[in-house]
Design an enzyme around this catalytic site. Structure first.
Site, PDB file in Angstrom:
ATOM      1  CE1 TYR A  85      -3.208  -2.847   0.109  1.00 59.69           C
ATOM      2  CE2 TYR A  85      -3.737  -2.282   2.368  1.00 59.69           C
ATOM      3  CZ  TYR A  85      -3.951  -3.060   1.243  1.00 59.69           C
ATOM      4  OH  TYR A  85      -4.905  -4.043   1.263  1.00 59.69           O
ATOM      5  CG  LEU A 230     -18.401   1.018   3.076  1.00 63.38           C
ATOM      6  CD1 LEU A 230     -17.821   2.348   3.538  1.00 63.38           C
ATOM      7  CD2 LEU A 230     -19.771   0.777   3.714  1.00 63.38           C
TER       8      LEU A 230
HETATM    9  N1  LIG Z   1      -6.608  -8.081   0.723  1.00 65.64           N
HETATM   10  C1  LIG Z   1      -6.854  -7.411  -0.379  1.00 65.64           C
HETATM   11  O1  LIG Z   1      -6.527  -7.847  -1.499  1.00 65.64           O
HETATM   12  C2  LIG Z   1      -7.554  -6.095  -0.288  1.00 65.64           C
HETATM   13  C3  LIG Z   1      -8.085  -5.469  -1.442  1.00 65.64           C
HETATM   14  C4  LIG Z   1      -8.751  -4.258  -1.290  1.00 65.64           C
HETATM   15  C5  LIG Z   1      -8.895  -3.695  -0.022  1.00 65.64           C
HETATM   16  N2  LIG Z   1      -8.345  -4.317   1.077  1.00 65.64           N
HETATM   17  C6  LIG Z   1      -8.440  -3.717   2.427  1.00 65.64           C
HETATM   18  O2  LIG Z   1      -9.769  -3.334   2.691  1.00 65.64           O
HETATM   19  C7  LIG Z   1      -9.804  -1.952   3.023  1.00 65.64           C
HETATM   20  C8  LIG Z   1     -11.101  -1.330   2.598  1.00 65.64           C
HETATM   21  O3  LIG Z   1     -11.225  -1.436   1.196  1.00 65.64           O
HETATM   22  P1  LIG Z   1     -11.942  -0.310   0.362  1.00 65.64           P
HETATM   23  O4  LIG Z   1     -11.276   0.988   0.568  1.00 65.64           O
HETATM   24  O5  LIG Z   1     -12.101  -0.838  -1.008  1.00 65.64           O
HETATM   25  O6  LIG Z   1     -13.348  -0.301   1.149  1.00 65.64           O
HETATM   26  P2  LIG Z   1     -14.728   0.382   1.081  1.00 65.64           P
HETATM   27  O7  LIG Z   1     -15.082   0.585   2.502  1.00 65.64           O
HETATM   28  O8  LIG Z   1     -15.657  -0.401   0.214  1.00 65.64           O
HETATM   29  O9  LIG Z   1     -14.498   1.785   0.353  1.00 65.64           O
HETATM   30  C9  LIG Z   1     -13.887   2.842   1.014  1.00 65.64           C
HETATM   31  C10 LIG Z   1     -14.236   4.134   0.306  1.00 65.64           C
HETATM   32  O10 LIG Z   1     -15.627   4.401   0.432  1.00 65.64           O
HETATM   33  C11 LIG Z   1     -15.823   5.787   0.481  1.00 65.64           C
HETATM   34  N3  LIG Z   1     -16.528   6.121   1.731  1.00 65.64           N
HETATM   35  C12 LIG Z   1     -16.181   5.779   2.995  1.00 65.64           C
HETATM   36  N4  LIG Z   1     -17.043   6.290   3.864  1.00 65.64           N
HETATM   37  C13 LIG Z   1     -17.961   6.975   3.149  1.00 65.64           C
HETATM   38  C14 LIG Z   1     -19.098   7.724   3.502  1.00 65.64           C
HETATM   39  N5  LIG Z   1     -19.465   7.863   4.762  1.00 65.64           N
HETATM   40  N6  LIG Z   1     -19.823   8.273   2.505  1.00 65.64           N
HETATM   41  C15 LIG Z   1     -19.459   8.119   1.208  1.00 65.64           C
HETATM   42  N7  LIG Z   1     -18.379   7.423   0.818  1.00 65.64           N
HETATM   43  C16 LIG Z   1     -17.628   6.857   1.784  1.00 65.64           C
HETATM   44  C17 LIG Z   1     -14.462   6.456   0.480  1.00 65.64           C
HETATM   45  O11 LIG Z   1     -14.158   6.819  -0.874  1.00 65.64           O
HETATM   46  P3  LIG Z   1     -13.344   8.169  -1.160  1.00 65.64           P
HETATM   47  O12 LIG Z   1     -12.051   8.022  -0.458  1.00 65.64           O
HETATM   48  O13 LIG Z   1     -13.247   8.141  -2.664  1.00 65.64           O
HETATM   49  O14 LIG Z   1     -14.170   9.298  -0.625  1.00 65.64           O
HETATM   50  C18 LIG Z   1     -13.561   5.331   0.945  1.00 65.64           C
HETATM   51  O15 LIG Z   1     -12.242   5.466   0.508  1.00 65.64           O
HETATM   52  C19 LIG Z   1      -8.577  -1.372   2.319  1.00 65.64           C
HETATM   53  O16 LIG Z   1      -8.178  -0.148   2.885  1.00 65.64           O
HETATM   54  C20 LIG Z   1      -7.584  -2.470   2.559  1.00 65.64           C
HETATM   55  O17 LIG Z   1      -7.061  -2.361   3.864  1.00 65.64           O
HETATM   56  C21 LIG Z   1      -7.712  -5.502   0.960  1.00 65.64           C
END
Ligand SMILES: NC(=O)c1ccc[n+]([C@@H]2O[C@H](COP(=O)([O-])OP(=O)(O)OC[C@H]3O[C@@H](n4cnc5c(N)ncnc54)[C@H](OP(=O)(O)O)[C@@H]3O)[C@@H](O)[C@H]2O)c1
Length: 333
Positions: A85, A230
């Site tokens: 990351y 999300l």
């Molecule tokens: N193991 C793996 O291969 C893998 C792959 C992917 C992710 N992950 C892990 O999972 C974590 C979460 O993944 P993700 O970032 O894809 O998760 P997510 O929770 O589906 O999406 C997060 C995004 O949603 C938006 N968001 C959050 N709160 C909000 C709200 N209250 N209102 C509107 N939009 C909101 C933001 O986008 P904006 O920033 O654009 O505003 C935020 O960056 C990652 O940080 C990582 O640690 C692991």
């Protein structure tokens, strides 16, 4: 020592009765969790992931740190990062925030991941040492294999990880993006410990990976961490209409069916409005009801607040069933 075969089932432990002295601003529903293998620790029920925080622009660093700090302050006790990351920046930022927080962060669980590019036995130790150095720690609570690489036998990587676990540099070993067959292979290679977590893509719109592993993990006492809960914001009410930027569209895997996903999201939005809960609460509790632990992302402190408010609000079983039906009816995956 015998290998763990009768690990505790991965059902959430009931939260302790709410104390009367709750810190001002503390979010509820963050207590309790899932037994983490035989470590004696509980795996927190909700976590903050540190991928793409602030998109790694230097000018966003303060906001990024504020988001992590807000989560810590509000009671989040699970923080997920990885060596890949931001090419190590995520681990550095997390280490810095934890260092400044001092004892206030002492009971929080840090999870980091071994890159799919470092799965050969000789690469494992240097990769972990790099992560520990960036995190400013001598040990990581939970270390995951980020993703399998068909070119490297899983058993080779797991043996190298077990040696580091025996040295006390890893509190527990987990995997990510592993199928049931790959989990079984990984576990067979461990002699004295076991895989305690599998972190997979899992949300209302993208269910295949989570649905595949959940029955096995439940039976074997392995915690299912649900990433992208999300759908990169779609399930929190972002992008209900209009265009979706390339980044989020690509990373959800929903690119092919975005108009349809947006239509479902609008229906979920109306359902949440009528049920008087935040929309994200449907997404998070749908996972939690299935026994998975959501790992959300947030790029600013206000989003952390909103997601914790969504977690604290509990939709009824009938509302969750309706949310499930809305997404299932249209699920092309
Ligand atoms: N193991 C793996 O291969 C893998 C792959 C992917 C992710 N992950 C892990 O999972 C974590 C979460 O993944 P993700 O970032 O894809 O998760 P997510 O929770 O589906 O999406 C997060 C995004 O949603 C938006 N968001 C959050 N709160 C909000 C709200 N209250 N209102 C509107 N939009 C909101 C933001 O986008 P904006 O920033 O654009 O505003 C935020 O960056 C990652 O940080 C990582 O640690 C692991």
């Amino acid at each position: 020592m015998t290998k763990k075969s009768s690990s505790p089932r991965s059902t959430p432990v009931r939260a302790a009765p709410r104390k009367k002295t709750v810190a001002p601003g503390a979010a509820s529903g963050l207590e309790g969790g899932f037994p983490l293998g035989k470590t004696g620790r509980l795996h927190p029920p909700l976590g903050l992931g540190l991928w793409a925080l602030g998109r790694w622009r230097p000018e966003d660093e303060a906001r990024t740190k504020a988001a992590i700090g807000r989560a810590l302050e509000r009671g989040v006790r699970w923080f997920d990062t990885a060596e890949v990351y931001g090419a190590g920046r995520s681990e550095r930022i997390l280490g810095d925030v934890f260092y400044r927080a001092g004892p206030a962060a002492a009971d929080a669980m840090i999870v980091t991941k071994l890159s799919w590019e470092h799965l050969r036995p000789a690469q494992v130790r240097p990769a972990l040492m790099g992560s520990l150095q960036r995190l400013g720690r001598s040990k990581v609570d939970l270390y995951l294999v980020h993703s399998p690489d068909p070119r490297v036998p899983i058993a080779d990587t797991m043996s190298a990880l077990e040696a580091l676990w025996k040295e006390g540099k890893i509190g527990a070993i987990g995997v990510s993006n592993f199928s049931v067959a790959q989990m079984a292979e990984a576990r067979a290679a461990l002699k004295e410990t076991d895989v305690v977590v599998n972190q997979v893509l899992y949300n209302l719109f993208e269910r295949a990976d989570g649905d595949e592993i959940l029955p096995y993990c439940r039976k074997e006492g392995i915690v299912v961490e649900a990433y992208t809960p999300l759908a990169r914001g779609l399930l929190a009410g972002k992008y209900l209409s209009g265009t979706v930027p390339v980044g989020p569209a690509r990373s959800t895997g929903l690119r092919e069916r975005l108009p349809e996903a947006q239509r479902m999201a609008r229906q979920l939005h109306d359902l949440a409005r009528d049920a008087r809960v935040p929309m994200a609460s449907l997404a998070l509790h749908w996972l939690s009801e299935r026994g998975a632990a959501p790992l959300f992302g947030a790029s600013q402190p206000e989003q952390v607040d909103e997601i914790l408010a969504a977690w604290a609000a509990r939709p009824s079983a009938s509302v969750l069933a309706r949310a499930d039906a809305i997404a299932v009816d249209h699920d092309a995956g």
